[in-house]
Design an enzyme around this catalytic site. Sequence first.
Site, PDB file in Angstrom:
ATOM      1  N   LYS A 116       3.900   5.409   2.782  1.00  0.00           N
ATOM      2  CA  LYS A 116       4.898   5.982   1.878  1.00  0.00           C
ATOM      3  C   LYS A 116       4.560   7.454   1.599  1.00  0.00           C
ATOM      4  O   LYS A 116       5.408   8.335   1.727  1.00  0.00           O
ATOM      5  CB  LYS A 116       4.946   5.189   0.556  1.00  0.00           C
ATOM      6  N   ASP A 134       9.288   2.640  -0.554  1.00  0.00           N
ATOM      7  CA  ASP A 134       8.527   2.048  -1.657  1.00  0.00           C
ATOM      8  C   ASP A 134       9.220   0.745  -2.059  1.00  0.00           C
ATOM      9  O   ASP A 134      10.100   0.257  -1.342  1.00  0.00           O
ATOM     10  CB  ASP A 134       8.425   3.027  -2.830  1.00  0.00           C
TER      11      ASP A 134
END
Length: 208
Positions: A116, A134
């Site tokens: 991420k 996420d």
Amino acid sequence: MRSLRSRYGEDAPALTLMAAKDRDPFLVLIACLLSLRTKDEVTDQAMGRLLKRARRPEEIAAMPVEELEKIIYPVGFYRNKARTIKEVSRTILQSHGGLVPRTIDELLTLRGVGRKTANIVLTEGFQQPGIAVDTHVHRISNRLGAVKTKTPHETEKALRQVLPQQYWISYNALLVTHGRRICRPISPLCSQCPVQAYCGRIGVLRSR
Ligand code: SF4
């Protein structure tokens, strides 16, 4: 994407706003590391204090870790994060000539950097294509029916196949905002949702 952008266009998450202001991959990386498990406003304030003292890898690498801890407190896990950003700064200096690496594989070699964070640095720091996934992006992409996946990493791979590249950079910021405001983890506000007409509402058992 157009419906989400017209609803949230001016209301991006803190990291996006900071990146838009600074366009500095190193600061995006540091903000991202501080933001893990920490509220936006706490990350913002910690970054504000840090920027008054240091903006470059050489400055952070040279700082005593106790000073870093004090500056970034009360971000979550501030002791670990102080060590992480100091080590990341040192690695960037020693192994990358003082510049943040520009590929996911190289970014993933830095301490504390997962997929991420690596994707956010690419998209927000370098304006390169990437999809930062996420929990919001993973949850909403599955609810919409855009992907059918079990993990954020699977979601990232699947989105790379189905999402036109022109939307990759903005996808994270729009879905994070949408996830906080409307498509919440428990009982999403489907009656107020700008993309309800396109949504399969996969796995949604209860909504408002
Ligand atoms: S319709 Fe409901 S489940 Fe689908 S994206 Fe909107 S809020 Fe989320």
